[in-house]
Motif scaffolding. Structure first.
Motif, PDB file in Angstrom:
ATOM      1  N   GLY A  10      51.861 -20.186  39.344  1.00 14.83           N
ATOM      2  CA  GLY A  10      51.208 -19.175  38.523  1.00 14.83           C
ATOM      3  C   GLY A  10      50.182 -18.387  39.294  1.00 14.83           C
ATOM      4  N   LEU A  11      49.429 -17.591  38.553  1.00 10.29           N
ATOM      5  CA  LEU A  11      48.365 -16.765  39.125  1.00 10.29           C
ATOM      6  C   LEU A  11      47.023 -17.397  38.777  1.00 10.29           C
ATOM      7  N   VAL A  12      46.237 -17.696  39.808  1.00  7.36           N
ATOM      8  CA  VAL A  12      44.935 -18.313  39.613  1.00  7.36           C
ATOM      9  C   VAL A  12      43.911 -17.611  40.494  1.00  7.36           C
ATOM     10  N   GLN A  13      42.647 -17.926  40.255  1.00  9.03           N
ATOM     11  CA  GLN A  13      41.581 -17.387  41.091  1.00  9.03           C
ATOM     12  C   GLN A  13      41.220 -18.369  42.198  1.00  9.03           C
ATOM     13  N   ALA A  14      40.627 -17.846  43.247  1.00  5.36           N
ATOM     14  CA  ALA A  14      40.173 -18.700  44.329  1.00  5.36           C
ATOM     15  C   ALA A  14      39.239 -19.784  43.786  1.00  5.36           C
ATOM     16  N   GLY A  15      39.454 -21.010  44.256  1.00  5.32           N
ATOM     17  CA  GLY A  15      38.656 -22.139  43.809  1.00  5.32           C
ATOM     18  C   GLY A  15      39.286 -22.937  42.675  1.00  5.32           C
ATOM     19  N   ASP A  16      40.294 -22.350  42.032  1.00  2.00           N
ATOM     20  CA  ASP A  16      40.973 -23.037  40.930  1.00  2.00           C
ATOM     21  C   ASP A  16      41.931 -24.109  41.444  1.00  2.00           C
ATOM     22  N   SER A  17      42.518 -24.819  40.496  1.00  2.00           N
ATOM     23  CA  SER A  17      43.490 -25.870  40.804  1.00  2.00           C
ATOM     24  C   SER A  17      44.813 -25.591  40.101  1.00  2.00           C
ATOM     25  N   GLY A  55      56.234 -43.922  50.717  1.00  2.00           N
ATOM     26  CA  GLY A  55      54.915 -43.445  50.325  1.00  2.00           C
ATOM     27  C   GLY A  55      54.035 -42.931  51.450  1.00  2.00           C
ATOM     28  N   ARG A  56      54.527 -42.915  52.664  1.00  2.00           N
ATOM     29  CA  ARG A  56      53.751 -42.356  53.781  1.00  2.00           C
ATOM     30  C   ARG A  56      53.656 -40.844  53.592  1.00  2.00           C
ATOM     31  N   THR A  57      52.497 -40.295  53.894  1.00  2.00           N
ATOM     32  CA  THR A  57      52.293 -38.861  53.663  1.00  2.00           C
ATOM     33  C   THR A  57      51.870 -38.133  54.933  1.00  2.00           C
ATOM     34  N   ASN A  58      52.133 -36.837  54.915  1.00  2.00           N
ATOM     35  CA  ASN A  58      51.771 -35.974  56.030  1.00  2.00           C
ATOM     36  C   ASN A  58      51.400 -34.618  55.448  1.00  2.00           C
ATOM     37  N   TYR A  59      50.320 -34.024  55.960  1.00  2.00           N
ATOM     38  CA  TYR A  59      49.843 -32.758  55.433  1.00  2.00           C
ATOM     39  C   TYR A  59      49.652 -31.741  56.546  1.00  2.00           C
ATOM     40  N   ALA A  60      49.866 -30.483  56.202  1.00  2.00           N
ATOM     41  CA  ALA A  60      49.469 -29.411  57.108  1.00  2.00           C
ATOM     42  C   ALA A  60      47.951 -29.411  57.221  1.00  2.00           C
ATOM     43  N   GLY A  65      42.689 -32.454  52.599  1.00  2.00           N
ATOM     44  CA  GLY A  65      41.465 -32.563  51.824  1.00  2.00           C
ATOM     45  C   GLY A  65      41.472 -31.747  50.546  1.00  2.00           C
ATOM     46  N   ARG A  66      42.441 -30.843  50.400  1.00  2.00           N
ATOM     47  CA  ARG A  66      42.536 -30.011  49.195  1.00  2.00           C
ATOM     48  C   ARG A  66      43.780 -30.313  48.375  1.00  2.00           C
ATOM     49  N   PHE A  67      44.879 -30.625  49.033  1.00  2.00           N
ATOM     50  CA  PHE A  67      46.155 -30.867  48.360  1.00  2.00           C
ATOM     51  C   PHE A  67      46.514 -32.353  48.438  1.00  2.00           C
ATOM     52  N   THR A  68      47.201 -32.834  47.406  1.00  2.00           N
ATOM     53  CA  THR A  68      47.679 -34.210  47.386  1.00  2.00           C
ATOM     54  C   THR A  68      49.123 -34.238  46.920  1.00  2.00           C
ATOM     55  N   ILE A  69      49.984 -34.846  47.728  1.00  2.00           N
ATOM     56  CA  ILE A  69      51.380 -35.022  47.350  1.00  2.00           C
ATOM     57  C   ILE A  69      51.554 -36.428  46.777  1.00  2.00           C
ATOM     58  N   SER A  70      52.378 -36.536  45.760  1.00  2.00           N
ATOM     59  CA  SER A  70      52.675 -37.845  45.185  1.00  2.00           C
ATOM     60  C   SER A  70      54.056 -37.801  44.558  1.00  2.00           C
ATOM     61  N   ARG A  71      54.578 -38.979  44.269  1.00  2.00           N
ATOM     62  CA  ARG A  71      55.900 -39.064  43.670  1.00  2.00           C
ATOM     63  C   ARG A  71      55.907 -40.167  42.631  1.00  2.00           C
ATOM     64  N   LEU A  78      58.388 -35.236  41.815  1.00  2.00           N
ATOM     65  CA  LEU A  78      57.470 -35.035  42.926  1.00  2.00           C
ATOM     66  C   LEU A  78      56.356 -34.115  42.452  1.00  2.00           C
ATOM     67  N   TYR A  79      55.138 -34.367  42.905  1.00  2.00           N
ATOM     68  CA  TYR A  79      53.994 -33.553  42.508  1.00  2.00           C
ATOM     69  C   TYR A  79      53.252 -33.015  43.728  1.00  2.00           C
ATOM     70  N   LEU A  80      52.570 -31.907  43.507  1.00  2.00           N
ATOM     71  CA  LEU A  80      51.628 -31.392  44.497  1.00  2.00           C
ATOM     72  C   LEU A  80      50.390 -30.930  43.734  1.00  2.00           C
ATOM     73  N   GLN A  81      49.319 -31.695  43.855  1.00  2.00           N
ATOM     74  CA  GLN A  81      48.046 -31.313  43.259  1.00  2.00           C
ATOM     75  C   GLN A  81      47.298 -30.436  44.253  1.00  2.00           C
ATOM     76  N   MET A  82      46.994 -29.224  43.845  1.00  2.00           N
ATOM     77  CA  MET A  82      46.347 -28.255  44.724  1.00  2.00           C
ATOM     78  C   MET A  82      44.973 -27.908  44.160  1.00  2.00           C
ATOM     79  N   ASN A  83      43.945 -28.258  44.901  1.00  2.00           N
ATOM     80  CA  ASN A  83      42.567 -27.978  44.503  1.00  2.00           C
ATOM     81  C   ASN A  83      41.939 -26.978  45.463  1.00  2.00           C
ATOM     82  N   SER A  84      40.860 -26.370  45.038  1.00  2.00           N
ATOM     83  CA  SER A  84      40.117 -25.421  45.873  1.00  2.00           C
ATOM     84  C   SER A  84      41.044 -24.393  46.509  1.00  2.00           C
ATOM     85  N   LEU A  85      41.874 -23.804  45.685  1.00  2.00           N
ATOM     86  CA  LEU A  85      42.864 -22.853  46.200  1.00  2.00           C
ATOM     87  C   LEU A  85      42.216 -21.636  46.827  1.00  2.00           C
ATOM     88  N   LYS A  86      42.875 -21.134  47.853  1.00  2.00           N
ATOM     89  CA  LYS A  86      42.401 -19.972  48.612  1.00  2.00           C
ATOM     90  C   LYS A  86      43.459 -18.864  48.554  1.00  2.00           C
TER      91      LYS A  86
END
Length: 120
Positions: A10-17, A55-60, A65-71, A78-86
């Motif tokens: 979707g469309l969000v503002q900077a800093g949103d999740s 369950g091993r994870t790897n991030y760009a 520190g902002r995104f979390t992958i889980s399953r 599969l999920y991707l929690q995205m915080n502090s979006l830029k």
């Protein structure tokens, strides 16, 4: 054969999740490594995060520190929690299933993508 369907963009503002979800068909979801990739206009598809079947994870670096992958294997999701979006997180986000790595070439199955737009 695995079919993947993303949702949650979707469309969000900077800093949103936002939380992206990817639901998989088939009974072998738990045996696959899963990844989230993104592609911005004029740029190559890049890894955002990956999670192995164990369950091993790897991030760009750009999302650590902002995104979390889980399953959730019980839900084939599969999920991707995205915080502090830029604004630079703006892209089409794809989920993929395959072999655990940071390269799109090792993932055999892809969803159709979901747009994430972050306004400044």
């Amino acid at each position: 054969q695995v079919q993947l369907v993303e949702s949650g963009g979707g469309l969000v503002q900077a800093g949103d999740s936002l939380r992206l979800s990817c639901t998989a068909s088939g009974r072998t979801f738990s045996s696959y490594a899963m990844g989230w990739f993104r592609q911005a206009p004029g740029k190559e598809r890049e890894l955002v995060a990956a999670i192995s079947s164990g369950g091993r994870t790897n991030y760009a670096d750009s999302v650590k520190g902002r995104f979390t992958i889980s399953r959730d294997n019980a839900k084939n999701t599969l999920y991707l929690q995205m915080n502090s979006l830029k604004p630079e997180d703006t892209a089409v986000y794809y989920c993929a299933a395959g072999a655990y790595s940071g390269s799109p070439s090792t993932y055999n199955y892809w969803g159709q993508g979901t747009q994430v737009t972050v306004s400044s």
